[in-house]
Design a protein around this motif. Structure first.
Motif: not given
Length: 73
Positions: A1-7
């Motif tokens: 699973m890919k990681s996400m960036v959260i704003v």
């Protein structure tokens, strides 16, 4: 699973729920240096970055730097 960036821009309540659910988060970026959610992210070993929107002459310039910050992670 890919990681996400959260704003985030404040407490990051949605970010916190995502982290607590165990989903992989690569970084948290805020346009506010004092955003409380950044502390939570750091406390959980997540990289953080600040891209202050007021430091840019236009929305387009801010958006370009925000996109670059996301791409770095």
């Amino acid at each position: 699973m890919k990681s996400m960036v959260i704003v985030i821009s404040g407490r990051g309540s949605n970010m916190r729920a995502i982290v607590e659910s165990g989903l992989p988060v690569a970084a948290v970026i805020s346009n506010v240096a004092e955003a409380a959610g950044l502390g939570f992210a750091r406390d959980n070993g997540i990289a953080t970055e600040v891209v202050e929107h007021r430091a840019f002459p236009s929305r387009e310039a801010f958006d370009a730097e925000l996109a670059a910050a996301i791409d770095r992670h």
